[in-house]
Enzyme design. Structure first.
Site, PDB file in Angstrom:
ATOM      1  N   ASP A  66       0.911  -1.310  -0.005  1.00 47.66           N
ATOM      2  CA  ASP A  66      -0.429   0.504  -0.001  1.00 47.66           C
ATOM      3  C   ASP A  66       1.167   1.037   0.037  1.00 47.66           C
ATOM      4  O   ASP A  66       1.665   1.566   0.634  1.00 47.66           O
ATOM      5  CB  ASP A  66      -1.223   0.057   1.191  1.00 47.66           C
ATOM      6  CG  ASP A  66      -1.866   0.824   1.150  1.00 47.66           C
ATOM      7  OD1 ASP A  66      -2.844   0.786   0.619  1.00 47.66           O
ATOM      8  OD2 ASP A  66      -1.897   1.956   2.176  1.00 47.66           O
ATOM      9  N   GLU A 103      14.699 -14.655   0.686  1.00 46.92           N
ATOM     10  CA  GLU A 103      15.115 -16.515   1.440  1.00 46.92           C
ATOM     11  C   GLU A 103      14.198 -17.450   1.373  1.00 46.92           C
ATOM     12  O   GLU A 103      14.458 -18.855   2.119  1.00 46.92           O
ATOM     13  CB  GLU A 103      15.414 -15.796   2.687  1.00 46.92           C
ATOM     14  CG  GLU A 103      15.970 -14.853   3.160  1.00 46.92           C
ATOM     15  CD  GLU A 103      16.119 -14.183   4.677  1.00 46.92           C
ATOM     16  OE1 GLU A 103      15.320 -14.443   5.221  1.00 46.92           O
ATOM     17  OE2 GLU A 103      16.274 -12.898   4.893  1.00 46.92           O
TER      18      GLU A 103
HETATM   19  C1  GLC Z   1      -4.087   3.049  -0.114  1.00 40.84           C
HETATM   20  C2  GLC Z   1      -5.694   1.848  -0.708  1.00 40.84           C
HETATM   21  C3  GLC Z   1      -6.526   3.246  -0.311  1.00 40.84           C
HETATM   22  C4  GLC Z   1      -6.318   3.594   1.797  1.00 40.84           C
HETATM   23  C5  GLC Z   1      -4.701   4.144   1.310  1.00 40.84           C
HETATM   24  C6  GLC Z   1      -4.385   4.628   2.682  1.00 40.84           C
HETATM   25  O1  GLC Z   1      -4.486   4.190  -1.424  1.00 40.84           O
HETATM   26  O2  GLC Z   1      -5.932   1.523  -2.006  1.00 40.84           O
HETATM   27  O3  GLC Z   1      -7.559   2.194   0.007  1.00 40.84           O
HETATM   28  O4  GLC Z   1      -7.354   4.445   1.730  1.00 40.84           O
HETATM   29  O5  GLC Z   1      -4.272   3.534   0.745  1.00 40.84           O
HETATM   30  O6  GLC Z   1      -3.690   3.161   3.565  1.00 40.84           O
END
Ligand code: GLC
Ligand code: CA
Length: 570
Positions: free
Chosen positions: A229, A283
């Site tokens: 993310d 790993e």
């Molecule tokens: C990313 C995720 C989204 C989230 C954001 C903050 O863009 O896909 O859904 O709100 O990160 O974590």
């Protein structure tokens, strides 16, 4: 048939760049990866929120669809202020979704069915309820605990102004001031997203160590990899300089989003983190992967995330953001294959996910101006033409699934689900909606629970009829069981496309352009000719066997907004 039947197509004009994939090696180079949004996939205990046991019970339908892997959005412990992207324990399952045992069962079932399992890692920030953040609050200014996050003194005489001018991606300021233990107003902490999502300080080795442990925890539990993310956001420029003043006619929020000009996106040091993780994954056996969610442009820049010693894939948001326009599609396809190919990575392709308006609706917008993540709601000016949107979405998917590399599908797109527009304000949960006082509808419209069965409570999402977001009544017509076996259905189109893609090894193909006019995207890949007609008039089909058509053909003519896969007569 004589050879000249091929003449409407003519000789390939130009082969687009190097092959992106190495056949037979590294499953992810050609994989189709299906995104499960756990809270909306299937709900085993009937509380209205999807869960891991629900996923396990429904996995066979994904195997039958013909995908290679699933990626699950976060199911970790979380107060759910951003639907789980606010993690309060990275190594446990939130009771809402089940237990670690439920995860193990789900993973086992997936592997039995030949599906890999990718989990979502959220390293830019955690939840403000995470014990690490609570410890930082308690420990006070100057402590080692505070240094794990981005605490700063405020500006102004009494520190009453935020440390800089950054705005949250969800609206409002990116800084929140804390009250210190003695009751006085104290430091500020950075949160690029919601105020309950404090950013980590990735210049602190302690954070690196914790995330290595988290990676190992899920790798040891059999996860096949991670979707990462906000993979462009972990490092912030030293000194946290202000964002440059917005240009004429631009809001500060817009200025904040410029992926290449702001001091918190795409900082060069971020790549060291992924090199480190690459070594951790190496790993382990079994070809584990890292996939970057990095909203970075241009594509040549995004490709930096997938250099040899970093991640394996990066989402192709340039492709997702390309309007329904043939020259633009040809350009983005060329650029994607070139940019990712240059660093030895496969290109990826994606049209929908849990953050953007579903492509069956997006492509039916007449203006196509709305930023894909802004959402559509009852008061939006531009409402999609649903018939047009679905026709184009089917054509767009058939085009995407013919392309070399790896593709991502978002749950429900195989049913042709539209964005849900008519959601009451009070049921909306996206923090974007609340932080902008409803100005930006946000992402709830693409997150409505799936319809499985036309005649069951909550359309088979569960047995009780509860649903955390209401499902539109007309979804009974497009429930999965209503589409099964109907050759004209979107579900059967996806199944056929995925089966053919595998059989014809299109993921390993290459794109040799064919000129059928400016408004037509046409190319040869392996033994297949792909034609997507975006023009107003019909395009005459060359001789050959039609393997797949995204919509009805008019004799041998490909109507507008239709994709055909053809095995030409040789
Ligand atoms: C990313 C995720 C989204 C989230 C954001 C903050 O863009 O896909 O859904 O709100 O990160 O974590
Ligand atoms: Ca549930």
């Amino acid at each position: 048939m004589p050879n000249e039947t091929l003449s409407p197509i003519g000789a390939p004009e130009r082969v687009s760049h190097a092959r992106a994939s190495q056949p037979g090696k590294e499953w992810w180079r050609t994989a189709v990866i299906y995104q499960i949004y756990p809270r909306s996939f299937a709900d085993a205990n009937g509380d209205g929120i999807g869960d891991l046991a629900g996923i396990t019970a429904r996995l066979d339908s994904l195997a039958a669809l013909g995908v290679d892997a699933v990626w699950l959005s976060p199911f970790f412990r979380s107060p759910q202020n951003d639907a789980g992207y606010d993690v309060s324990d990275y190594c446990d399952v939130d009771p809402l979704f089940g237990t670690l045992d439920d995860f193990d069962r789900m993973r086992e079932r997936a592997h039995e069915l030949g599906l890999r399992v990718i989990v979502d890692l959220v390293p830019n920030h955690c939840s403000s309820e995470h014990v690490w953040f609570q410890e930082a609050l308690a420990a006070g200014p100057g402590s080692a605990e505070r240094d794990r996050f981005m605490f700063r003194e405020g500006r102004g005489e009494n520190g009453e102004l935020p440390p800089n001018n950054w705005q949250s991606i969800f609206g409002g300021p990116a800084w929140t001031r804390v009250t210190e233990a003695d009751g006085t107003p104290g430091q500020w902490y950075l949160h690029l997203f919601d105020s309950t999502q404090p950013d980590f300080n990735w210049k602190n080795e302690w954070v690196w160590e914790r995330f290595r442990e988290i990676l190992r925890f899920w790798l040891d539990r059999g996860a096949d990899g991670f979707r990462v993310d906000v993979a462009h956001g972990l490092m912030k420029a030293d000194g946290l300089p202000d964002v440059p003043e917005p240009e004429e006619g631009e809001s500060l929020a817009e200025a904040m989003m410029k992926p290449d000009e702001v001091p918190y996106w795409a900082q060069p040091e971020v790549h060291e983190v992924y090199r480190d993780w690459h070594r951790v994954l190496a790993e382990y056996d079994g070809d584990r992967v890292l996939c970057a969610e990095a909203w970075v442009e241009p594509l040549s820049r995004a490709a930096l995330w997938v250099r040899d010693d970093e991640m394996h894939q990066a989402f192709n948001f340039s492709y997702l953001s390309t309007p329904w326009n043939a020259p633009k599609l040809r350009t983005v396809i060329d650029e994607s294959i070139a940019a990712f190919g240059d660093v030895g990575a496969p290109s990826t392709w994606v049209l929908s996910n849990h953050d953007v308006v579903r492509h069956a609706s997006r492509l039916g917008l007449t203006v196509h101006a709305a930023a894909p993540a802004s959402g559509i709601g009852p008061a939006s000016e531009d409402k999609p033409d649903e018939v047009l949107g679905l026709r184009r979405a089917r054509a767009a998917t058939a085009l995407m699934l013919s392309l070399p590399g790896s593709a991502y599908l978002y749950q429900g797109e195989e049913l042709g689900l539209p964005e849900v527009i008519e959601l009451d304000d009070h049921v909306r949960e996206d923090p974007t909606f609340h932080r902008t006082n409803g100005e930006v509808y946000g992402r709830d419209g693409c997150r409505v629970p799936l319809p499985w069965e036309a005649d069951a409570p909550a359309f088979g999402f569960n047995a009780t009829g509860a649903s955390w977001l209401p499902q539109p009544a007309e979804w009974s017509a497009i429930a999965r069981d209503a589409q099964e076996g109907d050759p004209a259905s979107t579900l059967e189109l996806y199944r056929r496309a995925l089966a053919l893609r595998a059989e014809l090894r299109l993921g390993e193909g290459s794109v040799a352009w064919i000129d059928l006019g400016d408004d037509v995207v046409a190319f040869r890949t392996g033994e297949v000719v792909v034609i997507t007609n975006l023009g107003d008039g019909a395009v005459e089909l060359p001789a050959g066997e039609v393997l797949l058509a995204s919509g009805p053909l008019d004799g041998r003519a490909v109507p507008t907004d239709t994709t055909v896969w053809l095995r030409p007569t040789s």
